[in-house]
Design an enzyme around this catalytic site. Structure first.
Site, PDB file in Angstrom:
ATOM      1  N   SER A 109       0.788  -1.244   0.000  1.00  0.00           N
ATOM      2  CA  SER A 109       0.000   0.000   0.000  1.00  0.00           C
ATOM      3  C   SER A 109       0.815   1.287   0.000  1.00  0.00           C
ATOM      4  CB  SER A 109      -0.927   0.026   1.210  1.00  0.00           C
ATOM      5  OG  SER A 109      -2.064  -0.706   0.902  1.00  0.00           O
ATOM      6  N   TYR A 150      -4.254  -1.889  -9.902  1.00  0.00           N
ATOM      7  CA  TYR A 150      -4.178  -1.945  -8.437  1.00  0.00           C
ATOM      8  C   TYR A 150      -3.237  -3.076  -7.978  1.00  0.00           C
ATOM      9  CZ  TYR A 150      -5.327  -2.417  -3.594  1.00  0.00           C
ATOM     10  OH  TYR A 150      -5.206  -2.503  -2.231  1.00  0.00           O
ATOM     11  N   LYS A 201       0.188   3.441  -2.898  1.00  0.00           N
ATOM     12  CA  LYS A 201      -1.016   4.291  -3.020  1.00  0.00           C
ATOM     13  C   LYS A 201      -0.633   5.780  -3.035  1.00  0.00           C
ATOM     14  CE  LYS A 201      -4.104   0.773  -1.272  1.00  0.00           C
ATOM     15  NZ  LYS A 201      -4.391  -0.118  -0.189  1.00  0.00           N
ATOM     16  N   VAL A 239       1.361  -3.757   3.791  1.00  0.00           N
ATOM     17  CA  VAL A 239       1.377  -5.055   4.474  1.00  0.00           C
ATOM     18  C   VAL A 239       2.610  -5.903   4.123  1.00  0.00           C
ATOM     19  CG1 VAL A 239      -1.126  -5.187   4.860  1.00  0.00           C
ATOM     20  CG2 VAL A 239      -0.140  -6.190   2.779  1.00  0.00           C
TER      21      VAL A 239
HETATM   22  N1  GLU Z   1      -2.432  -5.673  -1.867  1.00  0.00           N
HETATM   23  C1  GLU Z   1      -3.000  -5.427  -0.609  1.00  0.00           C
HETATM   24  C2  GLU Z   1      -4.485  -5.636  -0.631  1.00  0.00           C
HETATM   25  O1  GLU Z   1      -5.176  -5.022  -1.367  1.00  0.00           O
HETATM   26  C3  GLU Z   1      -2.639  -4.062  -0.113  1.00  0.00           C
HETATM   27  C4  GLU Z   1      -2.712  -4.071   1.325  1.00  0.00           C
HETATM   28  C5  GLU Z   1      -1.905  -3.060   2.031  1.00  0.00           C
HETATM   29  O2  GLU Z   1      -0.684  -2.996   1.970  1.00  0.00           O
HETATM   30  O3  GLU Z   1      -2.570  -2.294   2.718  1.00  0.00           O
HETATM   31  O4  GLU Z   1      -4.995  -6.426   0.076  1.00  0.00           O
END
Ligand code: GLU
Length: 306
Positions: A65, A190, A68, A260
């Protein structure tokens, strides 16, 4: 104030190493569970061009994330304020992948740093970029001055295979008209952004423009206006740590973003950026050692935005 960042990083590293083993690596995406739990690195990059590192600071990991923030920056740069009609900027107080608020809030995600918000931001990128994944890769390579950065396709495919919640989020928002492009295309962007592989050094470098009012510190290119950069920092400050954003503000006191994969990047405006990576997570999904390391960093240096 002159600080001996190298000594401080080494102190933090030794003080926090006993915490390794107390968290849990994310395993809801099977490819992420393969990571070596014991990896641990920290990197600092300053606006003066100095670098400080300790431990596994040069090993690429799945940034998840943290990406993002890159997407948000690319989109805010093009859409400016128009973005805020599609996504809010308020902490959600729920988990990163929660569906609960979307129904009562008519498909408008609370902020761009939860999954629903990042899916809307991915949709925006898809609308204005003919090759969104290439565009994103070029952006992060330019930011970190590292042309070797890549997507890990095994992780992206694992995300796709097990990303039922993200698929649910994007379909649900499409039903409200807040996703304009094909849902599979949006999910593809994504999942790939999450699967970007970068090291602590890459990430600390790549976030430096946010410590510099939106200006790339090496090329001097204005990537964001000072106002846009301020807003990206503000969103990180209030929403960058899932349901632990208040705790991060309380204990660390810097804008930042976690993923994560166990990475956390934080920005000290007008000074530096710092990235910590330790894959074991706490109960809220943030790197357990990373949270402590950054708390010690602001405590030992006396640096904070407050
Ligand atoms: N690829 C992860 C998901 O969408 C991102 C989670 C994260 O790092 O917050 O579940």
């Amino acid at each position: 104030m002159t600080q001996n960042y190298q000594d401080i990083l080494e102190d933090i590293y030794h003080e926090t190493r006993p915490l390794l083993g107390q968290g849990r690596v994310a395993d809801y995406i099977p490819a992420l569970a393969q990571v070596d739990h014991s990896k641990y690195g920290i990197a600092i990059e300053t606006l003066e061009g100095k670098s400080y590192q300790v431990g596994d600071a040069n090993i690429p990991f799945s940034i998840q994330s943290i990406s993002k923030v890159f997407l948000l920056s690319m989109v805010i740069r093009v859409l400016g304020k128009k973005l805020w009609s599609r996504v809010g900027r308020e902490a959600s107080g729920t988990a990163f992948n929660s569906l609960v608020q979307l129904e009562t809030e008519h498909g408008i995600p609370r902020n761009p740093l939860i999954n629903a918000g990042a899916l809307v931001v991915s949709d925006c990128l898809c609308t204005f970029s003919p090759q969104p994944l290439r565009h994103l890769l070029e952006f992060v390579r330019e930011l970190s001055s590292n042309p070797q950065i890549q997507y890990d396709s095994l992780i992206a495919n694992s995300e796709r295979k097990f990303g039922h919640r993200n698929a649910a989020l994007v379909h649900f928002m499409k039903s409200f008209g807040n996703i304009k492009n094909d849902v599979d295309e949006v999910l593809n962007i994504y999942f790939h952004q999450c699967a970007l592989m970068m090291s602590c050094v890459d990430l600390a470098r790549a976030f430096l423009f946010l410590a510099n009012e939106g200006i790339h510190p090496h090329t001097q290119e204005a990537l964001l206006t000072p106002s846009q950069s301020k807003r990206v920092n503000a969103v990180m400050q209030s929403c960058g740590f899932y349901d632990e954003s208040g705790e991060f503000a309380f204990t660390v006191g810097l804008p930042g973003k976690s993923g994560v994969g166990g990475g956390i990047v934080a920005v000290v405006p007008k000074r530096l950026s710092i990235c910590v990576w330790s894959p074991e997570l706490n109960a809220k999904g943030n790197s357990l050692v990373g949270m402590k390391a950054l708390e010690l960093f602001t405590t030992k240096t006396g640096i904070s935005i407050f």
